[in-house]
Scaffold this active site. Sequence first.
Site, mmCIF file in Angstrom:
data_model
loop_
_atom_site.group_PDB
_atom_site.id
_atom_site.type_symbol
_atom_site.label_atom_id
_atom_site.label_comp_id
_atom_site.label_asym_id
_atom_site.label_seq_id
_atom_site.Cartn_x
_atom_site.Cartn_y
_atom_site.Cartn_z
ATOM 1 N N CYS A 97 3.447 -3.869 -0.047
ATOM 2 C CA CYS A 97 2.319 -3.317 -0.815
ATOM 3 C C CYS A 97 2.076 -4.149 -2.085
ATOM 4 O O CYS A 97 2.990 -4.353 -2.891
ATOM 5 C CB CYS A 97 2.626 -1.861 -1.187
ATOM 6 S SG CYS A 97 1.445 -1.156 -2.360
ATOM 7 N N CYS A 134 2.862 -2.189 -5.329
ATOM 8 C CA CYS A 134 4.316 -2.074 -5.562
ATOM 9 C C CYS A 134 4.858 -3.387 -6.136
ATOM 10 O O CYS A 134 5.717 -3.373 -7.020
ATOM 11 C CB CYS A 134 5.047 -1.723 -4.265
ATOM 12 S SG CYS A 134 4.896 0.018 -3.788
ATOM 13 N N HIS A 161 -4.425 4.971 -6.729
ATOM 14 C CA HIS A 161 -4.782 4.400 -8.028
ATOM 15 C C HIS A 161 -6.033 5.078 -8.569
ATOM 16 O O HIS A 161 -6.918 5.466 -7.812
ATOM 17 C CB HIS A 161 -4.982 2.884 -7.945
ATOM 18 C CG HIS A 161 -5.910 2.441 -6.865
ATOM 19 N ND1 HIS A 161 -5.514 2.349 -5.542
ATOM 20 C CD2 HIS A 161 -7.214 2.077 -6.888
ATOM 21 C CE1 HIS A 161 -6.539 1.940 -4.807
ATOM 22 N NE2 HIS A 161 -7.586 1.770 -5.589
#
Length: 115
Positions: free
Chosen positions: A8, A11, A102
């Site tokens: 990701c 991440c 997000h």
Amino acid sequence: MKKINESCLFCSIVSEEIPSQKIYSDDSIYAFYDINPVAKTHILVIPKEHLIKLSDLKNYEILGQMINTASQLAKKLKISSSGYRLVINQGNDAGQEIEHLHCHLIGGNKLSSLK
Ligand code: 5GP
Ligand code: ZN
């Protein structure tokens, strides 16, 4: 230890393997400038944990922390009184590109109407 997903992008930004223009970090939240801003100020506020989307949340504690962070950042950046928009894109129809929850904090200039 927070759950991360090695494939990701966000991440990797949280772990700072991929650089970003960080503006805020605490135990559970990370915030950084969007690489492709749609307004003068465009920040992404994300959970450090790899949560994919709104509909995956088991409770809304992290959402409160994200919105509180966005609100505090807007004050810090002095766009709170002029106004701003918070956006969470969920899934295909909304155009969610990154599968890590997000919240967009968008402001700093007059935004186009949603209508
Ligand atoms: P979404 O369309 O998924 O709601 O928003 C994803 C956002 O991530 C987009 O506004 C895009 O510009 C931003 N973004 C994508 N890749 C990167 C990156 O590598 N760094 C930063 N800072 N933002 C990114
Ligand atoms: Zn992730």
